[in-house]
Write an enzyme that holds these catalytic residues in place. Structure first.
Site, PDB file in Angstrom:
ATOM      1  CD  GLU A 105       5.492   7.062  15.900  1.00  0.00           C
ATOM      2  OE1 GLU A 105       4.886   7.698  15.050  1.00  0.00           O
ATOM      3  OE2 GLU A 105       4.878   6.550  16.666  1.00  0.00           O
TER       4      GLU A 105
ATOM      5  N   GLY B 264      -2.230  10.096  19.390  1.00  0.00           N
ATOM      6  CA  GLY B 264      -1.093  10.116  20.466  1.00  0.00           C
ATOM      7  C   GLY B 264      -0.318   8.725  20.064  1.00  0.00           C
ATOM      8  CB  SER B 265       2.260   6.909  21.834  1.00  0.00           C
ATOM      9  OG  SER B 265       1.361   6.296  23.361  1.00  0.00           O
ATOM     10  CB  THR B 266       0.537   2.264  19.399  1.00  0.00           C
ATOM     11  OG1 THR B 266       0.728   2.682  17.969  1.00  0.00           O
ATOM     12  CG2 THR B 266      -0.119   0.952  19.314  1.00  0.00           C
TER      13      THR B 266
ATOM     14  N   GLY C 109      -2.808   4.933  23.378  1.00  0.00           N
ATOM     15  CA  GLY C 109      -4.236   4.671  22.628  1.00  0.00           C
ATOM     16  C   GLY C 109      -4.823   3.299  22.906  1.00  0.00           C
TER      17      GLY C 109
ATOM     18  CB  CYS D  74       2.091   9.804  13.535  1.00  0.00           C
ATOM     19  SG  CYS D  74       1.066  10.868  13.009  1.00  0.00           S
TER      20      CYS D  74
ATOM     21  CE  LYS E  54      -4.499  15.760  27.996  1.00  0.00           C
ATOM     22  NZ  LYS E  54      -3.390  16.839  28.231  1.00  0.00           N
TER      23      LYS E  54
ATOM     24  CD  GLU F 269      -3.996  11.384  13.303  1.00  0.00           C
ATOM     25  OE1 GLU F 269      -3.242  11.494  12.365  1.00  0.00           O
ATOM     26  OE2 GLU F 269      -4.205  12.151  14.066  1.00  0.00           O
TER      27      GLU F 269
END
Length: 384
Positions: free
Chosen positions: A353, A205-207, A210, A261, A152, A227
């Site tokens: 971030e 992607g973002s925390t 995640g 990142c 995706k 990640e």
């Protein structure tokens, strides 16, 4: 319908049908049906197919770089380098296909042994900042070890993944082994995470997302590789070569318009040379060439979207701006200038971030304080 835009011009690049839960289920079923035959392919033959895919990526390198540049807004020179790395990834895993060794373990009365085998259907969810590069990092090992894949791509940047899937078929990788599903993460991504026939999820992607992926995967005891976000930086001591350090620092954060990142978005500088270094840093930042991604000389392009530009701007509002660069004239494109902020490590700009072309310049007194500040972050993805 999904309208895919060029971030530098806001012009449409493609109109695509968006997948939903039903289409995602079809892709998973196709991958599941293809799995028994794919896992049975001899490692040497899987290696040959991956090498052929790597060669096709090289042969279509300029085409893929143009797709990536126009869909993401990244400078063409950088896009070419990234496509070269994609080919290297597939070459690497072609060489690793037959090296998945098990272990033999002496036990009382005999021996125990382990061996490696593919999991089955793997769901791979990739971001928009390095779409093709990150896809290759996940696809290479998954395909090499005999798994089938539902990939995706990010909703904003699906074009290079679709072209890569075509090249995979041309390389001889069978139908159903690599499936690309374009749609919203909240729908397609969620379905992959929850689907009982998906054995593993790989997510970048973002925390925050995640955390949702990990929680969702736990319901079906899926394996998960995440990640997530990062906040690394540079440390400049008084005895450093200030000219060289200042010249290098902008490219450590403004590459890919800071949408990385691993961007070194905190620049820690010893107080005794802070003013001198900041002056040099401003001069160096003024030299970053911002403009048309199609121009070979361009070093920084636009941000990915209008919404993301607003997010970056919100991080900068109310800060002490030491320098704000120029952006192309006109009212088209999601541009944001190279920006330097004088900050402390307690400021939001240093804690979160930003994911844009913004660097926080932070003073420190001595080595002990520098180490403390460098480690004082909730992120753990990278350090430099």
């Amino acid at each position: 319908m999904l309208t895919v835009l060029n971030p530098a011009t806001e012009e449409p690049l493609a109109e695509l049908e968006q997948a939903g839960v039903e289409e995602t289920d079809v892709a998973v079923s196709a991958a599941q049906a293809a799995f028994p035959a794919w896992r049975a392919v001899a490692p040497a033959d899987r290696a040959r197919l991956l090498r052929r895919l790597a060669t096709l990526v090289e042969e279509h390198g300029e085409e893929l770089a143009r797709i990536e540049s126009r869909n993401v807004g990244k400078p063409i020179a950088g896009a070419r380098a990234e496509v070269g790395m994609v080919a290297q990834v597939f070459h690497f895993y072609a060489g690793a296909v037959d090296k998945h060794y098990g272990e033999t373990i002496p036990v009382a009365g005999g021996e125990a042994f382990t061996f490696r085998e593919p999991l089955g259907v793997v769901g791979l969810i990739v971001p928009w900042n390095f779409p093709l590069n990150i896809a290759s990092w996940k696809l290479g090992p998954a395909l090499a070890t005999g798994n089938t894949v539902v990939l995706k791509p990010a909703e904003l940047t699906p074009l290079s993944a679709l072209r890569l899937a075509e090249l995979a078929l041309e390389a001889g990788i069978p139908e159903g082994v690599l499936n690309v599903v374009v749609g919203k993460g909240s729908i397609v991504g969620t379905r992959l995470v929850e689907h009982p026939d998906v054995a593993k999820i790989g997510f970048t992607g973002s925390t925050e997302v995640g955390q949702l992926v990990m929680a969702g995967a736990a319901r079906t005891i899926k394996r998960v590789t995440l990640e997530l976000g990062g906040k690394s930086g540079n440390v400049v001591f008084a005895d450093a070569d200030l000219e060289r350090a200042a010249a290098a620092a902008p490219y450590a954060v403004f590459d890919n318009a800071g949408q990385d990142c691993c961007a070194r978005s905190r620049i820690l500088v010893q107080k005794s040379v802070y003013d001198d270094f900041l002056d040099r840093l401003i001069t160096a930042t003024q030299g970053v060439r911002v403009g048309d991604p199609d121009d070979d000389a361009t070093e920084m392009g636009p941000l990915i979207s209008a919404a993301h530009r607003e997010s970056v701007r919100a991080h900068v509002d109310g800060t002490s701006v030491a320098f704000r660069g120029e952006i192309p004239e006109g009212d088209r494109g999601f541009w944001f200038p190279c920006t330097l902020i004088e900050a402390s490590n307690d400021d939001r700009i240093a804690r979160e971030e930003v994911f844009g072309p913004v660097a926080a310049v932070i003073p420190f007194a001595d080595e002990e304080e520098a180490v403390r500040i460098a480690n004082d972050t909730p992120y753990g993805l990278s350090g430099s």
